[in-house]
Structure formats: C-alpha cells, structure tokens
Motif scaffolding. Structure first.
Motif, short mmCIF file in Angstrom:
data_model
loop_
_atom_site.label_atom_id
_atom_site.label_comp_id
_atom_site.label_asym_id
_atom_site.label_seq_id
_atom_site.Cartn_x
_atom_site.Cartn_y
_atom_site.Cartn_z
N ALA A 28 54.10 55.34 70.56
CA ALA A 28 54.07 53.75 70.47
C ALA A 28 55.22 53.03 69.75
O ALA A 28 55.49 51.92 70.08
N MET A 29 55.88 53.94 68.66
CA MET A 29 57.03 53.44 67.95
C MET A 29 58.18 53.05 68.67
O MET A 29 59.00 52.25 68.58
N THR A 30 58.24 53.71 69.93
CA THR A 30 59.28 53.37 70.92
C THR A 30 59.19 51.98 71.75
O THR A 30 60.20 51.68 72.42
N LEU A 31 58.07 51.49 71.55
CA LEU A 31 57.73 50.42 72.78
C LEU A 31 58.12 48.98 72.31
O LEU A 31 57.83 48.30 73.02
N ARG A 32 58.54 48.79 71.22
CA ARG A 32 58.86 47.47 70.93
C ARG A 32 60.42 47.22 70.19
O ARG A 32 60.93 46.10 70.46
N PRO A 33 61.16 48.19 69.82
CA PRO A 33 62.53 47.92 69.26
C PRO A 33 63.48 47.03 70.13
O PRO A 33 64.22 46.48 69.87
N THR A 34 63.28 47.53 71.56
CA THR A 34 63.99 46.81 72.67
C THR A 34 63.93 45.31 72.66
O THR A 34 64.74 44.40 72.83
N LEU A 35 62.62 44.89 72.13
CA LEU A 35 62.27 43.50 72.25
C LEU A 35 62.65 43.00 70.92
O LEU A 35 63.29 41.88 70.64
N LEU A 91 60.40 57.36 78.79
CA LEU A 91 61.31 57.48 77.64
C LEU A 91 62.76 57.60 77.72
O LEU A 91 63.64 57.11 76.98
N PHE A 92 63.14 58.35 78.96
CA PHE A 92 64.49 58.58 79.27
C PHE A 92 65.24 57.20 79.46
O PHE A 92 66.08 56.91 79.08
N ALA A 93 64.39 56.32 80.32
CA ALA A 93 64.95 54.86 80.59
C ALA A 93 64.97 54.31 79.23
O ALA A 93 66.10 53.40 79.09
N ILE A 94 64.21 54.30 78.07
CA ILE A 94 64.34 53.74 77.02
C ILE A 94 65.53 54.13 76.24
O ILE A 94 66.28 53.22 75.54
N ALA A 95 65.86 55.29 76.05
CA ALA A 95 66.71 55.89 75.53
C ALA A 95 68.11 55.51 76.06
O ALA A 95 69.19 55.01 75.48
N LEU A 96 68.23 55.44 77.43
CA LEU A 96 69.41 55.00 78.17
C LEU A 96 69.67 53.62 77.94
O LEU A 96 70.91 53.36 77.74
N ALA A 97 68.84 52.63 77.87
CA ALA A 97 69.09 51.23 77.49
C ALA A 97 69.49 51.02 76.11
O ALA A 97 70.54 50.42 76.16
N GLY A 98 69.18 52.03 75.29
CA GLY A 98 69.47 51.97 73.85
C GLY A 98 71.05 52.42 74.07
O GLY A 98 72.00 51.99 73.12
N LEU A 176 71.55 46.89 68.08
CA LEU A 176 70.68 47.04 69.17
C LEU A 176 70.57 48.48 69.70
O LEU A 176 69.50 48.87 69.82
N GLY A 177 71.40 49.18 69.60
CA GLY A 177 71.60 50.49 70.38
C GLY A 177 71.11 51.70 69.32
O GLY A 177 70.69 52.59 70.06
N ILE A 178 71.20 51.40 68.14
CA ILE A 178 70.78 52.50 67.13
C ILE A 178 69.32 53.00 67.38
O ILE A 178 68.75 54.23 67.33
N TRP A 179 68.52 52.06 68.14
CA TRP A 179 67.08 52.52 68.41
C TRP A 179 66.98 53.37 69.45
O TRP A 179 65.64 53.88 69.99
N LEU A 180 68.03 53.88 70.15
CA LEU A 180 67.88 55.14 71.01
C LEU A 180 67.33 56.17 70.58
O LEU A 180 66.68 57.39 71.04
N ILE A 181 67.44 56.38 68.89
CA ILE A 181 66.85 57.35 68.23
C ILE A 181 65.46 57.77 68.55
O ILE A 181 64.89 58.85 68.65
N LEU A 182 64.52 56.87 68.50
CA LEU A 182 63.11 56.87 68.64
C LEU A 182 62.83 57.39 69.87
O LEU A 182 61.82 58.46 69.91
N PRO A 183 63.46 56.91 71.14
CA PRO A 183 62.92 57.78 72.28
C PRO A 183 63.13 58.92 72.49
O PRO A 183 62.52 59.97 73.07
N VAL A 184 64.40 59.59 71.85
CA VAL A 184 65.04 60.82 71.85
C VAL A 184 63.92 61.63 70.99
O VAL A 184 63.56 62.77 71.54
N ILE A 185 63.22 61.32 69.94
CA ILE A 185 62.47 61.97 69.16
C ILE A 185 61.13 62.24 69.89
O ILE A 185 60.43 63.13 69.85
N ALA A 186 60.64 60.95 70.45
CA ALA A 186 59.41 60.97 71.22
C ALA A 186 59.64 62.16 72.40
O ALA A 186 58.45 62.53 72.82
N LEU A 187 60.82 62.20 73.05
CA LEU A 187 60.68 63.04 74.23
C LEU A 187 60.54 64.44 73.50
O LEU A 187 59.81 65.39 74.21
N LEU A 188 61.13 64.96 72.57
CA LEU A 188 61.03 65.92 71.97
C LEU A 188 59.43 66.53 71.54
O LEU A 188 59.07 67.66 72.07
#
Length: 403
Positions: A28-35, A91-98, A176-188
């Motif tokens: 859930a925490m990965t779903l809003r930082p992009t916005l 999750l990969f798509a969110i991380a790549l966007a970051g 903006l880009g720092i938030w790629l960390i969250l989807p990486v953790i979520a993937l693990l």
C-alpha cells in the motif's frame, strides 16, 4: 508436546498472522508517492519545465485514469497471468518510473514517467483488496484499515520528505526519484510471502457489474470520496504557497493531513467493526470534510492546519469505509474482489476528472474558492447517498443474474 514444538508453533502462528499484514502495508505504501511527491515541488517543476497548471494536473490525472481503466480490464486480461505476476510487474513499473524521474530533462518526460508509474499503481491497487479479503476473511475492517492507513502514510511521507531531498541534492528530480526505494522493498517482501498464498489466475472473467445499479452507486461514491484527496494532493501545496508558505512547509501541510488520514483510516473501520452498518461512521467521515472545506473557504489564514486536519481525517475514514462497504456486499473473496475492481475502476475515472476540472476552475477564476465550492457540492451529494447503504439491502441490491 515439547516446549520446542510449542515455541515453533507459536512462531509459525505469528508469521502467518503478521507477515502477510506487513506485506499488505508495504504494498500500500508504494501506491501514492508517485502522485504526492510532485505537489510541494510544483513551483520548481513549472519554473524548470515551463508546463502550465492544466498540464501539471496530469501528474495526478494520469495515474487516476490508469487506476480506473485497469480494474475494468481485469476481467479480460487478469485471467491471462497469475496474481503474483501482475503484482510483480506493477511494482517493477513503479520502481522504473522512480528511476526514470532521477534523470528527467523535460515536462513531457515527467508526464511519461507519471504514466508508467500510474500503470504500475493501477495494477497493484486493483489486486490488493482481493488479497486483503482472502488473507484476512474474518478481519476485513481491520485489514482494510491498515491497508488504507499505509497507503496514505506512503503518500504523506513523500509529500513531506520530497522537498527535503530536493533541497539536499539541489534537484527536484531527486525529490521525486527517491521513492523507487519503496517498490523495491515491496518486491522483496512479495517474493518472500508464505508459499501457500494464492498464485492462480483470476477467474472473474464472466462477472459483469456494468448492469448493476448498486455497483455503479458504490463506484460513484468511491470516486467522489477520492476526488477530494486528488484535489488536495494536487493543489493544496500551491494554495498554501499562495498564502505565503514555503515548499517545505506546504509539503508538511500534506504530511499533517496524512497523519489525520491515517487516524481516520484506522479508527473508523475499527470502531465500525462490531456492526455491519457502517453508515453512522460514513456520515461522520463526509460531514467532517464539509466542515473542513467551509473553514478552508472562510478562514484559511488563521486556521489552515485545523481545516486540513479535519479534511484529512474525513478522507481517510471515507476511503477505508467505502472499500469495506463494497467488500461487505459479497462474502466470496473472488466475487468481492471483482466488485471492488469495478468500484475502483469507475471510481478512479471519476476521481481523475475532478482535479483537472479544479485546475481549469483555478485558472479561469484566479482563485481556489471555486474548487472548494465544487468539492462541497460533491460532499453534500455523498451525504444523501449514504442513506442507501443499509446492510439489509446488500443481498438484493447486488444480486446479479450471472453470479
């Protein structure tokens, strides 16, 4: 029975109960930082890229549209791949966007990265309520409260910390880009989930809610409930900066709103868990937003934090309660998942339209007052609709010929 066996059994029970909840929370925490990361930095982004306010609104509108379109396509495309593959891909798509946002050079590449992240968000978000219903069938209000609170905490953290990161590195791209960390953790964590969890393909292909009036009512309610949130994350920082707030302070204002969103998202489902009728708490959730927006219009300078806190509490409670009410309508996890996919699909399309209209109203009138009036009108409509969500009506209202 040996002490070692009891200890091992206890550890296994704790793992079974809590580890899936941790996975749900981090997803859930990965779903809003992009916005939410863009709002506090919008002035710097516009100065750097030259984009207009209406183009800037696409930073919220595009992910919302993705959140609307994907769930509606899920009955057709969801059965082609497993749940695990969809969530992993999202999750990969969110991380790549970051990652892309770390090296942005123009406004349109920022828009493109937003679209990529929005697609990933849409995929994960469409799957999440079904995962919650399946993993915690006897604790849906609690689990949805934690899911909703975590979603909002992720968004609020991004709004608060992005200006600090941007200032530290001297680049809004870093903020903006720092938030790629969250989807990486979520993937693990997703890859480490208990092996017995479902990885099968979706079987909701034959369920059609388009002809069901209650499904449309729930979707419209959900869409309007999220419209206020979309407008606040898109325009509240700009509104605050117009009142003399700095980028960091305006981001912290979103953070304050988020704290109360989390409180509302956790408290309302927990308080309503003892009874199936969620309407009293829905009335509270919508009503406190009405008071907040009235205050935002009449006394913005002296009590801005209070009004934003009230709006945040109502938004958080409304989000988790609305999804809980949708899940309440059907007991089978697969059917409940299909209904929430429809509710989120139509709902987020409605949500996506509102911040774009807000941007138009702001440019046309030169003031945010028209935006707050528009949101007040939607909230009054929601108060009237809330009456219809009586539990006794669920079975009859959602009865589909093909279910």
């Amino acid at each position: 029975m040996s002490t070692d066996h009891i200890s091992s059994h206890s550890r296994q029970s704790v793992l079974t109960l809590f580890f899936p909840m941790v996975i749900i929370a981090v997803l859930a925490m990965t779903l809003r930082p992009t916005l939410t990361s863009t709002g506090p930095l919008l002035q710097e982004i516009r100065l750097s890229t030259g984009i207009s306010l209406q183009v800037a609104s696409l930073l919220v509108v595009l992910p919302m549209l993705c959140m609307g379109v994907f769930p509606l396509l899920l009955p057709w495309i969801g059965k082609r791949l497993s749940e695990s593959v969809w969530i992993t891909g999202g999750l990969f798509a969110i991380a790549l966007a970051g990652l892309w946002r770390l090296e942005l050079a123009s406004g349109w590449t920022l828009i493109a990265s937003t679209l990529l992240g929005g697609i990933g968000i849409a995929v994960v978000q469409a799957m999440a309520p079904g995962v919650v219903k399946r993993w915690y069938p006897q604790r849906v209000p609690l689990a949805m409260g934690i899911y909703s609170a975590s979603l909002m905490a992720g968004g609020g953290s991004a709004a608060m910390l992005s200006p600090l990161v941007a200032q530290h590195y001297g680049s809004w791209q870093a903020g903006l880009g720092i938030w790629l960390i969250l989807p990486v953790i979520a993937l693990l964590l997703w890859w480490l989930r208990p092996s017995e969890e479902m990885t099968t393909k979706h079987s909701n292909g034959k369920i059609n809610f388009f002809s069901n009036r209650r499904a449309w009512l729930l979707a419209s309610y959900f869409g309007l409930a999220n419209a206020g949130y979309a407008c606040m994350i898109a325009w509240l920082p700009s509104y605050a900066r117009g009142l003399g707030w700095s980028a960091q302070d305006s981001g912290e204002l979103i953070g304050i709103m988020t704290i109360f969103q989390v409180i509302g998202a956790l408290a309302a489902p927990a308080l309503s868990a003892s009874r199936l009728d969620r309407r009293p708490w829905l009335f509270f959730a919508v009503g406190i937003q009405v008071l907040g927006f009235v205050g935002l219009m009449l006394m913005p300078d002296s009590m801005l934090i209070l009004w934003v806190s009230m709006i945040g509490c109502g938004l958080g409670a409304c989000f988790s309660l609305t999804l809980t009410v949708a899940l309440d309508h059907l007991s089978a996890p697969s059917l409940a998942s299909a209904l929430t996919a429809f509710v989120q699909g139509i709902g987020f399309i409605i949500t996506a339209i509102v911040p774009y209209l807000a941007g138009f109203l702001r440019e046309w009138t030169g003031s945010f007052q028209a935006v707050w009036i528009m949101l007040l009108i939607t909230l009054v409509g929601m108060l009237l609709v809330t009456i219809k969500f009586a539990p006794a009506s669920y079975a009859k209202a959602i009865n589909l010929p093909n279910v």
